[in-house]
Scaffold this motif. Structure first.
Motif, PDB file in Angstrom:
ATOM      1  N   VAL A 118      -3.824   2.508  15.479  1.00 28.88           N
ATOM      2  CA  VAL A 118      -3.244   3.349  14.433  1.00 28.88           C
ATOM      3  C   VAL A 118      -1.755   3.052  14.301  1.00 28.88           C
ATOM      4  O   VAL A 118      -1.044   2.970  15.298  1.00 28.88           O
ATOM      5  CB  VAL A 118      -3.469   4.843  14.757  1.00 28.88           C
ATOM      6  CG1 VAL A 118      -2.818   5.725  13.690  1.00 28.88           C
ATOM      7  CG2 VAL A 118      -4.950   5.137  14.861  1.00 28.88           C
ATOM      8  N   ALA A 119      -1.312   2.864  13.046  1.00 27.53           N
ATOM      9  CA  ALA A 119       0.107   2.635  12.803  1.00 27.53           C
ATOM     10  C   ALA A 119       0.560   3.530  11.666  1.00 27.53           C
ATOM     11  O   ALA A 119      -0.187   3.748  10.714  1.00 27.53           O
ATOM     12  CB  ALA A 119       0.348   1.173  12.436  1.00 27.53           C
ATOM     13  N   GLU A 120       1.744   4.086  11.763  1.00 28.77           N
ATOM     14  CA  GLU A 120       2.243   4.931  10.676  1.00 28.77           C
ATOM     15  C   GLU A 120       2.968   4.123   9.616  1.00 28.77           C
ATOM     16  O   GLU A 120       3.059   4.526   8.466  1.00 28.77           O
ATOM     17  CB  GLU A 120       3.146   6.027  11.238  1.00 28.77           C
ATOM     18  CG  GLU A 120       2.336   7.080  11.964  1.00 28.77           C
ATOM     19  CD  GLU A 120       3.166   8.250  12.411  1.00 28.77           C
ATOM     20  OE1 GLU A 120       4.310   8.394  11.971  1.00 28.77           O
ATOM     21  OE2 GLU A 120       2.648   9.029  13.223  1.00 28.77           O
ATOM     22  N   ASN A 121       3.484   2.962  10.017  1.00 26.57           N
ATOM     23  CA  ASN A 121       4.157   2.099   9.045  1.00 26.57           C
ATOM     24  C   ASN A 121       3.110   1.167   8.443  1.00 26.57           C
ATOM     25  O   ASN A 121       2.501   0.378   9.151  1.00 26.57           O
ATOM     26  CB  ASN A 121       5.246   1.306   9.768  1.00 26.57           C
ATOM     27  CG  ASN A 121       6.000   0.381   8.833  1.00 26.57           C
ATOM     28  OD1 ASN A 121       5.525   0.090   7.726  1.00 26.57           O
ATOM     29  ND2 ASN A 121       7.153  -0.081   9.274  1.00 26.57           N
ATOM     30  N   ALA A 122       2.908   1.262   7.118  1.00 29.29           N
ATOM     31  CA  ALA A 122       1.845   0.475   6.476  1.00 29.29           C
ATOM     32  C   ALA A 122       2.116  -1.025   6.522  1.00 29.29           C
ATOM     33  O   ALA A 122       1.182  -1.824   6.434  1.00 29.29           O
ATOM     34  CB  ALA A 122       1.676   0.924   5.022  1.00 29.29           C
TER      35      ALA A 122
END
Ligand SMILES: Cc1cc2nc3c(=O)[nH]c(=O)nc-3n(C[C@H](O)[C@H](O)[C@H](O)COP(=O)(O)O)c2cc1C
Length: 192
Positions: A5-9
């Motif tokens: 999971v990453a918050e920065n696309a």
């Protein structure tokens, strides 16, 4: 499936592959073509098609001024043409001459139709809105060109006849594997 999971696309390449198209335009006696992978049908009736074009592209002003564009669906065997028009700008080169792009005449509008395309739309601009760093330009499809016998009677692309150019991001291309074709009747599967 394990997921990271990453918050920065980032460049969010997860939505690829997408059909690699060539968008064409003609304005003030000048023709131009650019590669466009971000495109989408919007409505059957009336038939609307959307393309995402950065306002930085030379093509952008040509579309906004002429209020029309062509969307050309390219076969895998012509991916070099996609990379060529996507790697150069009409601001300094005539891509049709430079890359030897043969064209057919449009029937309703004044947009170049790429002869090597297996299908093409002539679109009249009905809306143009900027979202972030791209403009979402919607065109009404006023004419559709299709090469003979590439679509089956049900309208589905015949992979035995043509292999579509698909883009994976990162200057990487592929096509569709006809050995994976499966017909799944949704009315039967939807009951399960
Ligand atoms: C395969 C591929 C797909 C591309 N898709 C898009 C796109 O959807 N939207 C966009 O604005 N630029 C896209 N580009 C970049 C433009 O095609 C590129 O910047 C081109 O040089 C613009 O040409 P122009 O300056 O003559 O308009 C893509 C490039 C490649 C190679």
């Amino acid at each position: 499936m394990l997921k990271v999971v990453a918050e920065n696309a980032g460049a969010f390449y997860q939505h690829y592959p997408r059909a690699a198209t060539i968008v064409t335009v003609n304005y003030s006696g000048r023709k131009n073509a650019m590669a466009v992978a971000w495109h989408c049908p919007m409505s059957f009736n009336p038939p609307y098609y959307g393309i995402a074009v950065s306002p930085k592209r030379y093509t952008y002003n040509m579309i906004t001024e002429s209020k029309q564009f062509g969307v050309n669906f390219m076969p895998y065997e012509k991916i070099e043409a996609v990379a060529a028009v996507g790697g150069s700008s009409g601001s300094y080169t005539d891509k049709f001459t430079e890359f030897n792009l043969a064209e057919d005449s449009a029937v309703k509008l004044d947009v170049p139709i790429i002869r090597d395309a297996y299908a093409a739309f002539e679109c009249r601009v009905i809306d143009n809105r900027v979202f972030g760093d791209h403009a979402w330009i919607i065109g009404e499809i006023v004419a559709v060109h299709t090469a003979e016998s590439v679509f089956k009677e049900d309208g589905v692309l015949d992979l035995n006849v043509v292999q579509p150019a698909l883009y994976l991001g990162g200057d990487t291309y592929c096509s569709a594997d006809k050995t994976t074709i499966k017909f799944l009747d949704k009315d039967i599967y939807g009951k399960k």
